[in-house]
Motif scaffolding. Sequence first.
Motif, mmCIF file in Angstrom:
data_model
loop_
_atom_site.group_PDB
_atom_site.id
_atom_site.type_symbol
_atom_site.label_atom_id
_atom_site.label_comp_id
_atom_site.label_asym_id
_atom_site.label_seq_id
_atom_site.Cartn_x
_atom_site.Cartn_y
_atom_site.Cartn_z
ATOM 1 N N THR A 282 -13.389 33.788 -52.675
ATOM 2 C CA THR A 282 -14.784 34.164 -52.881
ATOM 3 C C THR A 282 -14.919 35.681 -52.904
ATOM 4 O OG1 THR A 282 -15.273 34.113 -50.504
ATOM 5 C CG2 THR A 282 -15.635 32.080 -51.761
ATOM 6 N N GLN A 283 -16.062 36.116 -53.356
ATOM 7 C CA GLN A 283 -16.327 37.548 -53.471
ATOM 8 C C GLN A 283 -17.775 37.818 -53.100
ATOM 9 O OE1 GLN A 283 -14.917 39.541 -57.078
ATOM 10 N NE2 GLN A 283 -16.920 40.498 -57.301
ATOM 11 N N GLN B 74 -22.135 41.167 -59.679
ATOM 12 C CA GLN B 74 -21.444 42.008 -58.700
ATOM 13 C C GLN B 74 -22.407 42.862 -57.886
ATOM 14 O OE1 GLN B 74 -18.491 44.203 -60.856
ATOM 15 N NE2 GLN B 74 -17.134 42.441 -61.105
ATOM 16 N N LEU C 144 -15.394 33.111 -57.383
ATOM 17 C CA LEU C 144 -15.292 34.054 -58.498
ATOM 18 C C LEU C 144 -15.750 33.434 -59.810
ATOM 19 C CD1 LEU C 144 -11.808 35.646 -57.664
ATOM 20 C CD2 LEU C 144 -14.080 36.510 -57.108
#
Length: 234
Positions: free
Chosen positions: A56-57, A73, A112
């Motif tokens: 994950t991000q 983002q 992602l």
Amino acid sequence: MFVCFALFLDRAVTFVWDAPLRRRTGGVIHALARSRAASAALIFIPCFLLPFSLLTQKGVLILAGDKPLGFVQDADMLSGTVQEIEASASAASGETYSLPFSLSTRSMRAPLCEFLDENALRTALTEQSGELDTLAVISIDGTRAGVCHNAEEAQTLLDRVKRLYTTQADSSADFVQQVHVDSVVAESRLAGEPQTVFETLSDRLDVRARRSVTYTETIPFGTVTRENNAEYQD
């Protein structure tokens, strides 16, 4: 492989559960260590948190009202795309345009695969508006001549105009004027009817056609005969 991993976890849980703890660690830690459930948690929680953090991000969830549109983002990417869409729609209509819904963001982690790139974000915002689309603007010598629903429709109309001035014998054809087709995000209502756009184009465009011609040319020739150093010509 899975069986070996499960046996390894079971051994690890047993080791933590049975591990002797000194008095100085305190009664609370000692009680947790003597609990098999707590020992299991000490092993299993890192095993699941580590893959989760790797897959994950941290990003920003976009909400249109209460509807999630996806992750990006950062908020700057969202702000830039919104400004681009509104500027494009305003230029196409000649009036100030704003998206007809409110946007909010929420910071959180996500896989992602759920993050949107700029094109996907532009498409999501356009579809959410319910009134925007990617249209094709045809310009002649820098002046807008017509708006089509898409680039394929615009090219079809331009080819129809060329066929008015060409035949199968022509090898190629192009317009005398400078013609450009640009894809823009604009309100769907601006797209004209194909027949109306075609009539406008046929009135304003001139076509230059090229044709290859094959022909046979007879080349005259004569006969020269030499005999005994004497020359005769027919």
